[in-house]
Design a protein around this motif. Structure first.
Motif, PDB file in Angstrom:
ATOM      1  N   CYS A  41       4.577 -16.023  62.950  1.00 55.12           N
ATOM      2  CA  CYS A  41       3.655 -16.140  63.397  1.00 55.12           C
ATOM      3  C   CYS A  41       2.982 -15.183  61.546  1.00 55.12           C
ATOM      4  O   CYS A  41       3.505 -14.220  61.440  1.00 55.12           O
ATOM      5  N   TRP A  42       2.471 -16.475  61.132  1.00 56.84           N
ATOM      6  CA  TRP A  42       1.881 -15.703  59.496  1.00 56.84           C
ATOM      7  C   TRP A  42       0.197 -14.863  59.931  1.00 56.84           C
ATOM      8  O   TRP A  42      -0.226 -13.583  59.190  1.00 56.84           O
ATOM      9  N   ALA A  43      -0.185 -15.156  61.018  1.00 59.10           N
ATOM     10  CA  ALA A  43      -0.978 -14.675  61.906  1.00 59.10           C
ATOM     11  C   ALA A  43      -0.942 -13.172  61.639  1.00 59.10           C
ATOM     12  O   ALA A  43      -1.872 -11.730  61.346  1.00 59.10           O
ATOM     13  N   HIS A  44       0.466 -12.203  62.311  1.00 62.76           N
ATOM     14  CA  HIS A  44       0.859 -11.554  62.108  1.00 62.76           C
ATOM     15  C   HIS A  44       1.273 -10.224  60.959  1.00 62.76           C
ATOM     16  O   HIS A  44       0.474  -9.368  60.856  1.00 62.76           O
ATOM     17  N   ARG A  92      -2.040  -9.360  59.523  1.00 64.50           N
ATOM     18  CA  ARG A  92      -2.555  -8.472  60.201  1.00 64.50           C
ATOM     19  C   ARG A  92      -1.787  -6.311  59.361  1.00 64.50           C
ATOM     20  O   ARG A  92      -2.392  -5.994  58.936  1.00 64.50           O
ATOM     21  N   PHE A 108      -3.448 -20.565  54.991  1.00 69.68           N
ATOM     22  CA  PHE A 108      -3.841 -20.777  55.984  1.00 69.68           C
ATOM     23  C   PHE A 108      -5.582 -22.249  55.917  1.00 69.68           C
ATOM     24  O   PHE A 108      -5.627 -22.656  56.326  1.00 69.68           O
ATOM     25  N   HIS A 115       0.701 -19.707  63.274  1.00 71.36           N
ATOM     26  CA  HIS A 115       0.264 -18.535  63.560  1.00 71.36           C
ATOM     27  C   HIS A 115       0.545 -18.663  65.331  1.00 71.36           C
ATOM     28  O   HIS A 115       0.667 -19.943  65.538  1.00 71.36           O
ATOM     29  N   ASN A 159      -2.482 -17.347  67.040  1.00 70.31           N
ATOM     30  CA  ASN A 159      -3.387 -17.375  67.376  1.00 70.31           C
ATOM     31  C   ASN A 159      -3.755 -17.887  68.906  1.00 70.31           C
ATOM     32  O   ASN A 159      -5.098 -17.013  69.902  1.00 70.31           O
TER      33      ASN A 159
END
Length: 449
Positions: free
Chosen positions: A261-264, A267, A291, A365, A367
């Motif tokens: 997950c690139w969202a992690h 963050r 993104f 991701h 999300n």
């Protein structure tokens, strides 16, 4: 004590009665002050014929039964009048025949007093609007209904049990897609009489290729629960946050491929902004380019194959920049600081983070799955722990349906009011028709009449 209410409506002072234990005296539900609505039930004229003599039947009386129902902002008692049919006095002298009576409409809880609207309202208030049962009890009392909280708790558990087949149908749909997103959140749970409380988990499963989401209650954080949920025949991609158990599952089952997950990652570097603002921001901007590619695909509504082609055209160069910058930042800041932790996470997760290049169905991701957990996190402010494992499982079932309704823009009250009755008579082979997305197409208009 009231703040300690559990997802299933239990508190530290509520005693959980095992299924095998005999009930004591039934709890009284005081509802004499509520207004009555009368509903007439008659047999069709074609059935008003004595099955023995063939002679016409005439009305001789009626049977009444009561059902607590809920109208939005209004509690009422539905008094069902069912006409009883029998032979005339002259015909009765010839032969004794049992009278016929119009049947009662199906109820969500057999022989229960609660109507589907009342049950749906309690469930939505608790699991969508996070209103604990003790507060609902006080509201009902002001409206003239003395409804014990334990009774509501029993109704919640019974409703969850009846709705279980729909939850399992959603699970089947998600696992069949070949791309499963998963995440979890901790929930404190009571261990029962004489046992210590323990840290349970609500796992969430979703897929970009399915309309719904499924919650599953587990006693702990072990990967064995995920393995049991997925089953032995599962294959495809698991999209998650780097939890070590996913790697264990992929090792045990070669048909499973772990995707990151690139969202992690984003963050992690956001957490490093305070310590290393320039370096962290540079990394965040590079990740943002990945993104941007996804946003372009979403804007053009690309199918998976076209999305994969776009990614292969634009994303590898960005990934190379990210790797180069990460290598240059090694040694910057504290060895145990947030920047170092972000770089370590990026390095350790790299093989899973580039999986999205292989298949256009795989999101970059997680999300969507994480957003499904937010209602649980909000609800935790109103309760401290689950009252029992059974209560946690009930909460998982109801969260499943309410969150799935939200995803397809279905009013959960209208949905639950309908399916709480419909699921009891719907063919089990077609239970998939009752998941919120299918229900919206097949039954929503009918239920609104």
């Amino acid at each position: 004590p009231c703040a300690n209410e559990a997802p299933d409506g239990e508190t530290a002072e509520d005693k959980i009665r095992p299924r095998h234990q005999r009930k004591h005296a039934p709890r009284e539900i005081a509802y004499a002050a509520l207004p009555r609505e009368h509903v007439q039930h008659e047999l069709p004229e074609s059935l008003r014929v004595c099955p023995v003599t063939g002679k016409p039947l005439v009305a001789q009386g009626e049977k009444t039964s009561e059902e607590l129902e809920y109208r939005p902002a209004k509690l009422v008692v539905l008094v069902h009048h069912r006409v009883v049919y029998g032979l005339t006095e002259i015909d009765r002298e010839e032969r004794k025949v049992e009278p016929l009576v119009a049947p009662l409409p199906a109820r969500p809880i057999e022989h229960g007093l609660a109507g589907p609207g009342l049950l749906a309202w309690i469930l939505v208030q608790k699991y969508r609007h996070h209103l604990p049962l003790y507060r609902q009890q006080a509201i009902f009392a002001r409206e003239g209904l003395d409804l014990p909280r334990q009774t509501m708790c029993d109704w919640v558990l019974a409703s969850a049990y009846n709705l279980g087949p729909i939850q399992r149908a959603l699970k089947k749909q998600i696992l069949a897609t070949g791309v499963v997103q998963l995440d979890d959140t901790p929930v404190d749970c009571q261990g029962g009489k004489g046992a210590a409380n323990f840290k349970a988990h609500l796992w969430t499963y979703a897929s970009p290729l399915a309309s719904g989401v499924v919650f599953d209650f587990a006693r702990d954080w072990g990967h064995e629960h995920v393995e049991a949920f997925l089953g032995e025949k599962i294959e495809g991609y698991l999209v998650g946050d780097g939890y070590a158990g996913y790697g264990t599952l992929a090792t045990k089952n070669p048909a499973l491929i772990e995707a990151g997950c690139w969202a992690h990652v984003l963050r992690k570097f956001r957490d490093a902004l305070k310590e290393s603002p320039v370096e962290a921001l540079r990394m965040m901007r590079l990740i943002g380019k990945l993104f941007d590619v996804e946003a372009e695909a979403a804007r053009d509504k690309l199918e998976p194959e076209a999305l994969r082609a776009l990614r292969l055209e634009k994303s590898p160069a960005v990934l190379a920049e990210i790797q180069k910058e990460a290598a240059a930042l090694r040694g910057v800041g504290s060895d145990q600081g947030p920047l170092a932790k972000a770089l370590t996470y990026l390095e350790n997760q790299w093989p899973t983070l580039v999986r999205f290049l292989e298949d256009g169905r795989v999101p970059i991701h997680n999300n969507s799955c994480e957003n499904a957990i937010r209602p649980v996190a909000v609800g935790r402010r109103n309760w401290l722990f689950a009252g029992s494992e059974r209560g946690g499982q009930a909460a998982a079932t109801i969260y499943t349906l309410i969150e799935s309704c939200r995803r397809v823009d279905v009013d959960p009250f209208a949905y639950l009011r309908d399916v709480l009755v419909r699921v009891c008579t719907h063919p089990s082979s077609r239970v998939h028709e009752l998941v919120p997305a299918s229900w919206k197409d097949l039954f929503a208009a009918e239920s609104a009449r």
